[in-house]
Design a protein around this motif. Structure first.
Motif, PDB file in Angstrom:
ATOM      1  N   LEU A  43       0.820  -1.216   0.000  1.00  8.22           N
ATOM      2  CA  LEU A  43       0.000   0.000   0.000  1.00  8.22           C
ATOM      3  C   LEU A  43       0.854   1.266   0.000  1.00  8.22           C
ATOM      4  CD1 LEU A  43      -2.918  -0.957   2.409  1.00  8.22           C
ATOM      5  CD2 LEU A  43      -2.922  -0.895  -0.094  1.00  8.22           C
ATOM      6  N   GLY A  47       0.328   1.723  -3.626  1.00 13.45           N
ATOM      7  CA  GLY A  47      -1.025   2.219  -3.446  1.00 13.45           C
ATOM      8  C   GLY A  47      -2.093   1.163  -3.640  1.00 13.45           C
ATOM      9  N   THR A  48      -1.693  -0.069  -3.816  1.00 13.79           N
ATOM     10  CA  THR A  48      -2.619  -1.188  -3.981  1.00 13.79           C
ATOM     11  C   THR A  48      -1.913  -2.452  -3.513  1.00 13.79           C
ATOM     12  OG1 THR A  48      -4.110  -2.292  -5.541  1.00 13.79           O
ATOM     13  CG2 THR A  48      -1.935  -1.691  -6.365  1.00 13.79           C
ATOM     14  N   ASP A 110      -6.952   7.934  -9.906  1.00 22.04           N
ATOM     15  CA  ASP A 110      -7.474   7.531  -8.608  1.00 22.04           C
ATOM     16  C   ASP A 110      -6.329   7.155  -7.673  1.00 22.04           C
ATOM     17  OD1 ASP A 110      -9.715   7.297  -7.083  1.00 22.04           O
ATOM     18  OD2 ASP A 110     -10.108   5.213  -7.620  1.00 22.04           O
ATOM     19  N   SER A 111      -6.207   7.847  -6.568  1.00 24.83           N
ATOM     20  CA  SER A 111      -5.177   7.554  -5.580  1.00 24.83           C
ATOM     21  C   SER A 111      -5.833   6.965  -4.341  1.00 24.83           C
ATOM     22  CB  SER A 111      -4.429   8.829  -5.203  1.00 24.83           C
ATOM     23  OG  SER A 111      -3.397   8.542  -4.299  1.00 24.83           O
ATOM     24  N   PRO A 112      -5.401   5.783  -3.940  1.00 28.62           N
ATOM     25  CA  PRO A 112      -6.011   5.147  -2.774  1.00 28.62           C
ATOM     26  C   PRO A 112      -5.661   5.887  -1.486  1.00 28.62           C
ATOM     27  CG  PRO A 112      -4.113   3.898  -3.498  1.00 28.62           C
ATOM     28  CD  PRO A 112      -4.316   4.997  -4.500  1.00 28.62           C
TER      29      PRO A 112
END
Length: 142
Positions: A43, A47-48, A110-112
């Motif tokens: 993460l 970011g994923t 899209d940014s988590p």
């Protein structure tokens, strides 16, 4: 570009790539520093959630270490067109990542939620844009 500038840019860029490659080798051992576990590491870095298993990170380590070697060689006028081409590829890759980082920062991509957003703003994007510019400048040097 004079030789001192050429060597300095090459050394700095090669060092960045080598450190990145060595960190990927470290992660291939199953260690997760600076995060407490692979989930948190994934993460923060991407970011994923993505695997940090050896089949994933070892090719990335090989790629960045090869890039480091080629950039260093090109900065020393070694390797001819091949090292210049790899240096150009490094510049393109860093530029693409830097531009994507700007997209995440601006909200276009899209940014988590979580640490990735802050790390992207403070570290990843500026480093990619700065070193990408240096690599492009070096790749243009003959």
């Amino acid at each position: 570009m004079n030789d001192t500038t050429r060597r300095s840019l090459g050394t700095g860029l090669a060092a960045l790539l080598a450190v990145d490659g060595l960190v990927h080798l470290y992660w291939a051992t199953g260690r997760t520093w600076p995060a407490p576990d692979t989930h948190a590491l994934s993460l923060a870095v991407l970011g994923t959630e993505v695997s940090f298993a050896p089949p994933v990170v070892l090719p990335l380590a090989a790629l960045t270490l090869t890039g480091a070697s080629a950039v260093l060689a090109h900065s020393r006028r070694r390797g001819g067109p091949a090292t210049r081409l790899v240096t150009g590829a490094v510049a393109a890759g860093l530029a693409v990542r830097g531009l994507a980082g700007l997209g995440w920062a601006a909200g276009v991509l899209d940014s988590p939620p979580g640490p990735f957003y802050a790390l992207n703003l403070a570290l990843y994007t500026p480093a990619c844009l700065g070193f990408g510019w240096a690599a492009a400048r070096l790749a243009r040097a003959r």
